[in-house]
Write a protein that holds these residues in place. Structure first.
Motif, PDB file in Angstrom:
ATOM      1  N   LEU A 298       0.826  -1.205   0.000  1.00 32.65           N
ATOM      2  CA  LEU A 298       0.000   0.000   0.000  1.00 32.65           C
ATOM      3  C   LEU A 298       0.867   1.264   0.000  1.00 32.65           C
ATOM      4  O   LEU A 298       0.621   2.197  -0.787  1.00 32.65           O
ATOM      5  CB  LEU A 298      -0.923  -0.008   1.217  1.00 32.65           C
ATOM      6  CG  LEU A 298      -1.853   1.203   1.376  1.00 32.65           C
ATOM      7  CD1 LEU A 298      -2.776   1.326   0.173  1.00 32.65           C
ATOM      8  CD2 LEU A 298      -2.661   1.099   2.663  1.00 32.65           C
ATOM      9  N   VAL A 299       1.873   1.308   0.854  1.00 34.77           N
ATOM     10  CA  VAL A 299       2.753   2.481   0.897  1.00 34.77           C
ATOM     11  C   VAL A 299       3.539   2.602  -0.407  1.00 34.77           C
ATOM     12  O   VAL A 299       3.760   3.717  -0.906  1.00 34.77           O
ATOM     13  CB  VAL A 299       3.690   2.393   2.110  1.00 34.77           C
ATOM     14  CG1 VAL A 299       4.719   3.514   2.079  1.00 34.77           C
ATOM     15  CG2 VAL A 299       2.894   2.461   3.402  1.00 34.77           C
ATOM     16  N   SER A 300       3.959   1.484  -0.988  1.00 32.72           N
ATOM     17  CA  SER A 300       4.655   1.525  -2.275  1.00 32.72           C
ATOM     18  C   SER A 300       3.760   2.103  -3.361  1.00 32.72           C
ATOM     19  O   SER A 300       4.211   2.899  -4.195  1.00 32.72           O
ATOM     20  CB  SER A 300       5.116   0.116  -2.664  1.00 32.72           C
ATOM     21  OG  SER A 300       5.995  -0.421  -1.707  1.00 32.72           O
ATOM     22  N   ALA A 301       2.485   1.708  -3.351  1.00 38.87           N
ATOM     23  CA  ALA A 301       1.546   2.247  -4.337  1.00 38.87           C
ATOM     24  C   ALA A 301       1.357   3.752  -4.156  1.00 38.87           C
ATOM     25  O   ALA A 301       1.296   4.504  -5.146  1.00 38.87           O
ATOM     26  CB  ALA A 301       0.202   1.535  -4.212  1.00 38.87           C
ATOM     27  N   VAL A 302       1.275   4.200  -2.904  1.00 41.77           N
ATOM     28  CA  VAL A 302       1.149   5.641  -2.637  1.00 41.77           C
ATOM     29  C   VAL A 302       2.384   6.384  -3.139  1.00 41.77           C
ATOM     30  O   VAL A 302       2.281   7.462  -3.745  1.00 41.77           O
ATOM     31  CB  VAL A 302       0.932   5.889  -1.136  1.00 41.77           C
ATOM     32  CG1 VAL A 302       0.991   7.379  -0.828  1.00 41.77           C
ATOM     33  CG2 VAL A 302      -0.414   5.320  -0.699  1.00 41.77           C
ATOM     34  N   LEU A 303       3.565   5.811  -2.913  1.00 41.00           N
ATOM     35  CA  LEU A 303       4.798   6.448  -3.380  1.00 41.00           C
ATOM     36  C   LEU A 303       4.828   6.537  -4.903  1.00 41.00           C
ATOM     37  O   LEU A 303       5.225   7.567  -5.467  1.00 41.00           O
ATOM     38  CB  LEU A 303       6.013   5.666  -2.886  1.00 41.00           C
ATOM     39  CG  LEU A 303       6.363   5.798  -1.402  1.00 41.00           C
ATOM     40  CD1 LEU A 303       7.521   4.888  -1.046  1.00 41.00           C
ATOM     41  CD2 LEU A 303       6.699   7.236  -1.060  1.00 41.00           C
ATOM     42  N   VAL A 304       4.412   5.475  -5.573  1.00 44.44           N
ATOM     43  CA  VAL A 304       4.394   5.491  -7.041  1.00 44.44           C
ATOM     44  C   VAL A 304       3.420   6.544  -7.557  1.00 44.44           C
ATOM     45  O   VAL A 304       3.717   7.278  -8.513  1.00 44.44           O
ATOM     46  CB  VAL A 304       4.022   4.092  -7.576  1.00 44.44           C
ATOM     47  CG1 VAL A 304       3.777   4.143  -9.086  1.00 44.44           C
ATOM     48  CG2 VAL A 304       5.122   3.094  -7.256  1.00 44.44           C
ATOM     49  N   ILE A 305       2.261   6.645  -6.924  1.00 44.33           N
ATOM     50  CA  ILE A 305       1.279   7.658  -7.335  1.00 44.33           C
ATOM     51  C   ILE A 305       1.832   9.060  -7.118  1.00 44.33           C
ATOM     52  O   ILE A 305       1.687   9.947  -7.979  1.00 44.33           O
ATOM     53  CB  ILE A 305      -0.038   7.456  -6.561  1.00 44.33           C
ATOM     54  CG1 ILE A 305      -0.738   6.188  -7.041  1.00 44.33           C
ATOM     55  CG2 ILE A 305      -0.965   8.662  -6.733  1.00 44.33           C
ATOM     56  CD1 ILE A 305      -1.966   5.817  -6.240  1.00 44.33           C
ATOM     57  N   LEU A 306       2.480   9.288  -5.980  1.00 47.68           N
ATOM     58  CA  LEU A 306       3.063  10.609  -5.708  1.00 47.68           C
ATOM     59  C   LEU A 306       4.169  10.948  -6.702  1.00 47.68           C
ATOM     60  O   LEU A 306       4.268  12.086  -7.173  1.00 47.68           O
ATOM     61  CB  LEU A 306       3.608  10.649  -4.275  1.00 47.68           C
ATOM     62  CG  LEU A 306       2.567  10.631  -3.155  1.00 47.68           C
ATOM     63  CD1 LEU A 306       3.256  10.599  -1.801  1.00 47.68           C
ATOM     64  CD2 LEU A 306       1.651  11.854  -3.250  1.00 47.68           C
ATOM     65  N   ILE A 307       5.007   9.964  -7.029  1.00 51.59           N
ATOM     66  CA  ILE A 307       6.080  10.194  -7.995  1.00 51.59           C
ATOM     67  C   ILE A 307       5.496  10.573  -9.348  1.00 51.59           C
ATOM     68  O   ILE A 307       5.950  11.527 -10.004  1.00 51.59           O
ATOM     69  CB  ILE A 307       6.974   8.955  -8.108  1.00 51.59           C
ATOM     70  CG1 ILE A 307       7.804   8.767  -6.829  1.00 51.59           C
ATOM     71  CG2 ILE A 307       7.907   9.063  -9.310  1.00 51.59           C
ATOM     72  CD1 ILE A 307       8.575   7.468  -6.783  1.00 51.59           C
ATOM     73  N   ASN A 308       4.486   9.824  -9.793  1.00 50.16           N
ATOM     74  CA  ASN A 308       3.876  10.130 -11.088  1.00 50.16           C
ATOM     75  C   ASN A 308       3.141  11.464 -11.062  1.00 50.16           C
ATOM     76  O   ASN A 308       3.080  12.162 -12.086  1.00 50.16           O
ATOM     77  CB  ASN A 308       2.915   9.007 -11.479  1.00 50.16           C
ATOM     78  CG  ASN A 308       3.631   7.785 -12.013  1.00 50.16           C
ATOM     79  OD1 ASN A 308       3.994   7.722 -13.184  1.00 50.16           O
ATOM     80  ND2 ASN A 308       3.846   6.812 -11.155  1.00 50.16           N
ATOM     81  N   LEU A 309       2.603  11.847  -9.906  1.00 47.26           N
ATOM     82  CA  LEU A 309       1.953  13.148  -9.785  1.00 47.26           C
ATOM     83  C   LEU A 309       2.970  14.281  -9.943  1.00 47.26           C
ATOM     84  O   LEU A 309       2.707  15.279 -10.629  1.00 47.26           O
ATOM     85  CB  LEU A 309       1.255  13.247  -8.431  1.00 47.26           C
ATOM     86  CG  LEU A 309       0.321  14.449  -8.216  1.00 47.26           C
ATOM     87  CD1 LEU A 309      -0.805  14.436  -9.226  1.00 47.26           C
ATOM     88  CD2 LEU A 309      -0.234  14.426  -6.798  1.00 47.26           C
ATOM     89  N   VAL A 310       4.124  14.102  -9.334  1.00 43.48           N
ATOM     90  CA  VAL A 310       5.193  15.102  -9.478  1.00 43.48           C
ATOM     91  C   VAL A 310       5.669  15.170 -10.928  1.00 43.48           C
ATOM     92  O   VAL A 310       5.887  16.258 -11.484  1.00 43.48           O
ATOM     93  CB  VAL A 310       6.361  14.770  -8.531  1.00 43.48           C
ATOM     94  CG1 VAL A 310       7.558  15.674  -8.813  1.00 43.48           C
ATOM     95  CG2 VAL A 310       5.925  14.920  -7.080  1.00 43.48           C
ATOM     96  N   ILE A 311       5.820  14.005 -11.560  1.00 46.95           N
ATOM     97  CA  ILE A 311       6.279  13.971 -12.948  1.00 46.95           C
ATOM     98  C   ILE A 311       5.257  14.617 -13.877  1.00 46.95           C
ATOM     99  O   ILE A 311       5.615  15.376 -14.795  1.00 46.95           O
ATOM    100  CB  ILE A 311       6.562  12.524 -13.378  1.00 46.95           C
ATOM    101  CG1 ILE A 311       7.730  11.944 -12.571  1.00 46.95           C
ATOM    102  CG2 ILE A 311       6.870  12.459 -14.864  1.00 46.95           C
ATOM    103  CD1 ILE A 311       9.025  12.705 -12.722  1.00 46.95           C
ATOM    104  N   ASP A 312       3.969  14.352 -13.648  1.00 50.73           N
ATOM    105  CA  ASP A 312       2.925  14.976 -14.474  1.00 50.73           C
ATOM    106  C   ASP A 312       2.944  16.494 -14.327  1.00 50.73           C
ATOM    107  O   ASP A 312       2.780  17.229 -15.310  1.00 50.73           O
ATOM    108  CB  ASP A 312       1.551  14.435 -14.073  1.00 50.73           C
ATOM    109  CG  ASP A 312       1.346  12.999 -14.527  1.00 50.73           C
ATOM    110  OD1 ASP A 312       2.083  12.562 -15.425  1.00 50.73           O
ATOM    111  OD2 ASP A 312       0.464  12.319 -13.973  1.00 50.73           O
ATOM    112  N   THR A 313       3.141  16.968 -13.101  1.00 50.35           N
ATOM    113  CA  THR A 313       3.201  18.412 -12.868  1.00 50.35           C
ATOM    114  C   THR A 313       4.417  19.027 -13.550  1.00 50.35           C
ATOM    115  O   THR A 313       4.334  20.090 -14.172  1.00 50.35           O
ATOM    116  CB  THR A 313       3.245  18.702 -11.359  1.00 50.35           C
ATOM    117  OG1 THR A 313       2.133  18.055 -10.723  1.00 50.35           O
ATOM    118  CG2 THR A 313       3.164  20.188 -11.099  1.00 50.35           C
ATOM    119  N   LEU A 314       5.560  18.339 -13.439  1.00 48.42           N
ATOM    120  CA  LEU A 314       6.774  18.825 -14.090  1.00 48.42           C
ATOM    121  C   LEU A 314       6.625  18.822 -15.603  1.00 48.42           C
ATOM    122  O   LEU A 314       7.050  19.755 -16.289  1.00 48.42           O
ATOM    123  CB  LEU A 314       7.962  17.955 -13.663  1.00 48.42           C
ATOM    124  CG  LEU A 314       9.334  18.322 -14.245  1.00 48.42           C
ATOM    125  CD1 LEU A 314       9.720  19.746 -13.866  1.00 48.42           C
ATOM    126  CD2 LEU A 314      10.393  17.332 -13.782  1.00 48.42           C
TER     127      LEU A 314
END
Length: 329
Positions: A298-314
């Motif tokens: 679950l925490v790994s999935a949250v981290l992946v979502i956060l990483i992709n959110l940062v990448i989408d914003t960038l």
């Protein structure tokens, strides 16, 4: 800024059902697997009588139905309670908070180093496609990317730790050293040199090749020919026009590799005995600790979502066309 906030909000809302699906799939997959924490414990102690088995299953809640355990787990998640680790006899959340910073430090350092050096070397290679420098960098990157991470980690450890004795062989810091402040920071940095170098060298090769390939494509576009016809210097064309447009696919690759590096840390943390997230997952699997493994996933999935959110914003910041249709609606 407003468009970026709207994009983040939309992506964050859409990630909620994704997390729910991950929780449900993980729960039922673990339920369908043979054996549980009680079986692992009995193997470790050489067996036990039926009364002990029944007592353990009652204390762990394994005597309840699957639906009852699922409801109990979901209601606990709603209170931000990830459950109790059977193997470590501690709250899962405490274990994750204890181990996660080590993995984030390892991953963050390796990602920053590989992305920075890979981009720079890719720009040097793509500045003159087909040149001797380009062929040399491309060959070296291909060799590095083909090397298994576990083999590279072992070779670096043998050379720099065993033979030369320049760096420590394992751990995140010296045990019971009593160091504080900058001395402790330096000690941790010394222990991270080899694992960070192992991860960074593998992914550096990938970033180099993606950047070089992107620049080779951009060189053929009309606006580059127009810039050369205007008499702009080659350095300005490379940095302000070619590299700037070629960096967009690299940012996408950064998001994908950052998520994959979380899984790759299992091997590196095992080789260098780093008490991190990946090694904790390995211990949870070997101990058949379902609550701990659920928390890790679950925490790994949250981290992946956060990483992709940062990448989408960038990505949206680098290219204003990205996400325009989402925020316009």
């Amino acid at each position: 800024m407003k468009r970026a906030i709207q994009l983040i909000r939309r992506r964050a809302i859409s990630s909620i059902p994704v997390l729910l699906v991950i929780v449900l799939l993980t729960f039922f997959l673990l339920e369908s697997a043979s054996g549980d924490a009680v079986d692992a414990y009995l193997v470790s102690i050489g067996g036990g009588d039926p009364s002990l088995v029944q007592s353990l299953r009652q204390s762990y809640g394994l005597d309840q139905s699957v639906i009852a355990r699922l409801w109990l787990y979901l209601s606990s998640l709603a209170r931000f309670d990830l459950g109790w680790s059977v193997a470590f006899d501690r709250p899962v959340l405490d274990l994750l908070i204890e181990r996660l910073p080590n993995t984030l430090l390892l991953m963050g350092s390796a990602t920053t180093l590989s992305f920075g050096l890979g981009s720079a070397l890719g720009i040097l290679a793509g500045a003159r496609p087909g040149s001797l420098r380009d062929r040399l960098f491309s060959t070296v990157s291909l060799v590095l990317y083909a090397i298994p991470s576990f083999w590279l980690g072992l070779m670096l450890s043998i050379v720099f730790s065993v033979e030369l004795r320049w760096l420590p062989t394992s751990g995140i810091e010296t045990i019971a050293s009593g160091r504080t402040g900058l001395a402790r920071v330096a000690d941790i940095a010394t222990h991270l040199v080899l694992p960070v170098a192992t991860l960074a060298l593998i992914y550096l090769a990938l970033f180099l090749r993606v950047m070089r390939a992107g620049m080779a494509e951009v060189w053929r576009l009309d606006f580059v020919l127009f810039a050369r016809a205007r008499g702009l210097s080659r350095a300005r064309i490379v940095l302000r026009h070619v590299a700037r447009n070629a960096v967009l696919p690299l940012v996408t690759m950064l998001g994908l590799r950052s998520a994959a590096m979380l899984g790759g840390s299992v091997v590196i943390e095992s080789i260098f005995a780093i008490p991190g997230f990946g090694r904790l997952a390995q211990e949870a699997v070997s101990g058949r600790d379902a609550p701990l493994l659920m928390g890790i996933i679950l925490v790994s999935a949250v981290l992946v979502i956060l990483i992709n959110l940062v990448i989408d914003t960038l990505y949206a910041w680098l290219d204003p066309r990205v996400g325009a249709s989402e925020t316009a609606s």
